[in-house]
Structure formats: C-alpha cells, structure tokens
Design a protein around this motif. Structure first.
Motif, PDB file in Angstrom:
ATOM      1  N   ASP A 152     -68.270   9.916 -26.088  1.00 18.29           N
ATOM      2  CA  ASP A 152     -69.190  10.397 -25.059  1.00 18.29           C
ATOM      3  C   ASP A 152     -70.545   9.743 -25.246  1.00 18.29           C
ATOM      4  OD1 ASP A 152     -67.418  12.178 -23.863  1.00 18.29           O
ATOM      5  OD2 ASP A 152     -68.113  13.901 -25.030  1.00 18.29           O
ATOM      6  N   LEU A 153     -71.194   9.412 -24.133  1.00 19.67           N
ATOM      7  CA  LEU A 153     -72.581   8.969 -24.143  1.00 19.67           C
ATOM      8  C   LEU A 153     -73.421  10.199 -23.825  1.00 19.67           C
ATOM      9  CD1 LEU A 153     -74.746   6.732 -24.231  1.00 19.67           C
ATOM     10  CD2 LEU A 153     -74.324   6.400 -21.780  1.00 19.67           C
ATOM     11  N   LYS A 154     -74.381  10.494 -24.701  1.00 20.50           N
ATOM     12  CA  LYS A 154     -75.207  11.682 -24.517  1.00 20.50           C
ATOM     13  C   LYS A 154     -76.676  11.285 -24.439  1.00 20.50           C
ATOM     14  CE  LYS A 154     -72.153  14.828 -26.982  1.00 20.50           C
ATOM     15  NZ  LYS A 154     -72.096  15.968 -27.908  1.00 20.50           N
ATOM     16  N   LEU A 155     -77.382  11.906 -23.523  1.00 16.64           N
ATOM     17  CA  LEU A 155     -78.832  11.797 -23.463  1.00 16.64           C
ATOM     18  C   LEU A 155     -79.366  13.098 -24.043  1.00 16.64           C
ATOM     19  CD1 LEU A 155     -81.452  10.393 -22.642  1.00 16.64           C
ATOM     20  CD2 LEU A 155     -81.183  11.382 -20.363  1.00 16.64           C
ATOM     21  N   MET A 156     -79.880  13.013 -25.255  1.00 13.99           N
ATOM     22  CA  MET A 156     -80.356  14.184 -25.973  1.00 13.99           C
ATOM     23  C   MET A 156     -81.871  14.256 -25.840  1.00 13.99           C
ATOM     24  SD  MET A 156     -77.389  15.104 -27.194  1.00 13.99           S
ATOM     25  CE  MET A 156     -77.800  16.390 -28.346  1.00 13.99           C
ATOM     26  N   ASP A 167     -68.072  11.878 -30.634  1.00 11.13           N
ATOM     27  CA  ASP A 167     -66.686  12.217 -30.329  1.00 11.13           C
ATOM     28  C   ASP A 167     -66.648  13.289 -29.250  1.00 11.13           C
ATOM     29  OD1 ASP A 167     -65.459  10.505 -32.186  1.00 11.13           O
ATOM     30  OD2 ASP A 167     -65.744  11.952 -33.800  1.00 11.13           O
ATOM     31  N   LYS A 168     -65.642  13.234 -28.425  1.00  7.80           N
ATOM     32  CA  LYS A 168     -65.505  14.203 -27.336  1.00  7.80           C
ATOM     33  C   LYS A 168     -65.394  15.640 -27.868  1.00  7.80           C
ATOM     34  CE  LYS A 168     -63.479  10.783 -24.259  1.00  7.80           C
ATOM     35  NZ  LYS A 168     -64.686  10.507 -23.551  1.00  7.80           N
ATOM     36  N   GLN A 169     -64.880  15.804 -29.074  1.00  7.61           N
ATOM     37  CA  GLN A 169     -64.748  17.127 -29.668  1.00  7.61           C
ATOM     38  C   GLN A 169     -66.102  17.724 -30.042  1.00  7.61           C
ATOM     39  OE1 GLN A 169     -63.181  14.391 -30.659  1.00  7.61           O
ATOM     40  NE2 GLN A 169     -60.991  14.744 -30.610  1.00  7.61           N
ATOM     41  N   GLU A 170     -67.156  16.899 -30.058  1.00  8.51           N
ATOM     42  CA  GLU A 170     -68.484  17.364 -30.442  1.00  8.51           C
ATOM     43  C   GLU A 170     -69.295  17.879 -29.256  1.00  8.51           C
ATOM     44  OE1 GLU A 170     -70.661  14.541 -32.837  1.00  8.51           O
ATOM     45  OE2 GLU A 170     -68.825  13.899 -33.824  1.00  8.51           O
ATOM     46  N   ASP A 210     -73.248  24.094 -24.091  1.00  2.90           N
ATOM     47  CA  ASP A 210     -74.362  23.984 -23.154  1.00  2.90           C
ATOM     48  C   ASP A 210     -74.412  22.615 -22.457  1.00  2.90           C
ATOM     49  OD1 ASP A 210     -76.799  24.748 -21.892  1.00  2.90           O
ATOM     50  OD2 ASP A 210     -77.957  23.744 -23.450  1.00  2.90           O
ATOM     51  N   GLU A 211     -73.493  21.715 -22.802  1.00  2.00           N
ATOM     52  CA  GLU A 211     -73.551  20.353 -22.269  1.00  2.00           C
ATOM     53  C   GLU A 211     -72.827  20.228 -20.932  1.00  2.00           C
ATOM     54  OE1 GLU A 211     -74.088  17.844 -26.370  1.00  2.00           O
ATOM     55  OE2 GLU A 211     -72.151  17.788 -25.389  1.00  2.00           O
ATOM     56  N   ILE A 212     -73.444  19.441 -20.048  1.00  2.00           N
ATOM     57  CA  ILE A 212     -72.834  19.157 -18.746  1.00  2.00           C
ATOM     58  C   ILE A 212     -72.732  17.647 -18.576  1.00  2.00           C
ATOM     59  CG2 ILE A 212     -73.646  21.277 -17.652  1.00  2.00           C
ATOM     60  CD1 ILE A 212     -75.857  19.531 -16.313  1.00  2.00           C
ATOM     61  N   SER A 213     -71.789  17.229 -17.782  1.00  2.00           N
ATOM     62  CA  SER A 213     -71.580  15.813 -17.511  1.00  2.00           C
ATOM     63  C   SER A 213     -72.276  15.439 -16.207  1.00  2.00           C
ATOM     64  CB  SER A 213     -70.084  15.524 -17.392  1.00  2.00           C
ATOM     65  OG  SER A 213     -69.876  14.176 -17.042  1.00  2.00           O
ATOM     66  N   VAL A 214     -73.037  14.350 -16.252  1.00  2.00           N
ATOM     67  CA  VAL A 214     -73.704  13.821 -15.063  1.00  2.00           C
ATOM     68  C   VAL A 214     -73.163  12.418 -14.851  1.00  2.00           C
ATOM     69  CG1 VAL A 214     -75.912  13.084 -14.092  1.00  2.00           C
ATOM     70  CG2 VAL A 214     -75.790  15.181 -15.445  1.00  2.00           C
TER      71      VAL A 214
END
Length: 106
Positions: A24-28, A46-49, A53-57
């Motif tokens: 996953d690419l995350k903007l934290m 990893d996708k398991q992480e 509270d996370e949403i996909s954009v």
C-alpha cells in the motif's frame, strides 16, 4: 473529500520503489513531536498493516491510503510531484507547498 494527483515523475519514482511488490502507498500526516503542524510523509506498507481509520483515495494513477482523522490537516486538492534536483517528493496544493522535501519510507 481529498483529490490527489500524481505527476508522471512521482509515479515513476513510486513504481521504482514498489519494484512489483504488492504494498500500500500511504500518505501519513505525522503529528508526533510536532506542536500544531505535522509533517506529511509517504510510506509503503504491507496491506495487513492498514489501520481501522484508514481510507483509500484513488488518484489518477493508483490508490493512496490516508488516515481519515488526519484529513482535516490536508487541502481538498493535492499534487504529489518528484524533484530531480532535491531527490525528494513534493506535496502541494493550489494554496501552498505542504512538504517540499517529502520522503518515501519503505
């Protein structure tokens, strides 16, 4: 809702870093150790992480995961670019540069 655009240079650098891995690419928006303002960073995880509270954009290229509780710190229109000069990603909105030297952590 946030609308994020990846420039071709940013997309190329992200895909190099992914190297075919299913991450996953995350903007934290890291606010730990910061007073009122935080620091946006990019992370591969990893996708398991995924947090509850996370949403996909969906961007123009690939999905980016964001913490829903941190959306209030971000503008509605964002662009992620890559600077060859500084060898860093840049997160900007029409109003400001949110992080001119943003790292992509693996």
């Amino acid at each position: 809702m946030v609308n994020i655009t990846l420039t071709p240079k940013a997309t190329e650098q992200i895909k190099k870093k992914l190297a075919g891995r299913e991450l996953d690419l995350k903007l934290m928006y890291d606010i730990e150790g910061c007073s009122l303002s935080g620091i946006p960073t990019l992370r591969l995880a990893d996708k398991q992480e995924r947090g509850s509270d996370e949403i996909s954009v969906m961007t123009n290229e690939m999905p980016i995961w964001l913490e829903q509780s941190k959306l209030l710190f971000l503008d509605e229109q964002l662009e992620i670019d890559f600077s060859e000069q500084s060898h860093a990603f840049q997160l900007s909105s029409p109003n400001e540069i949110l992080n001119g030297r943003m790292s992509l952590f693996d």
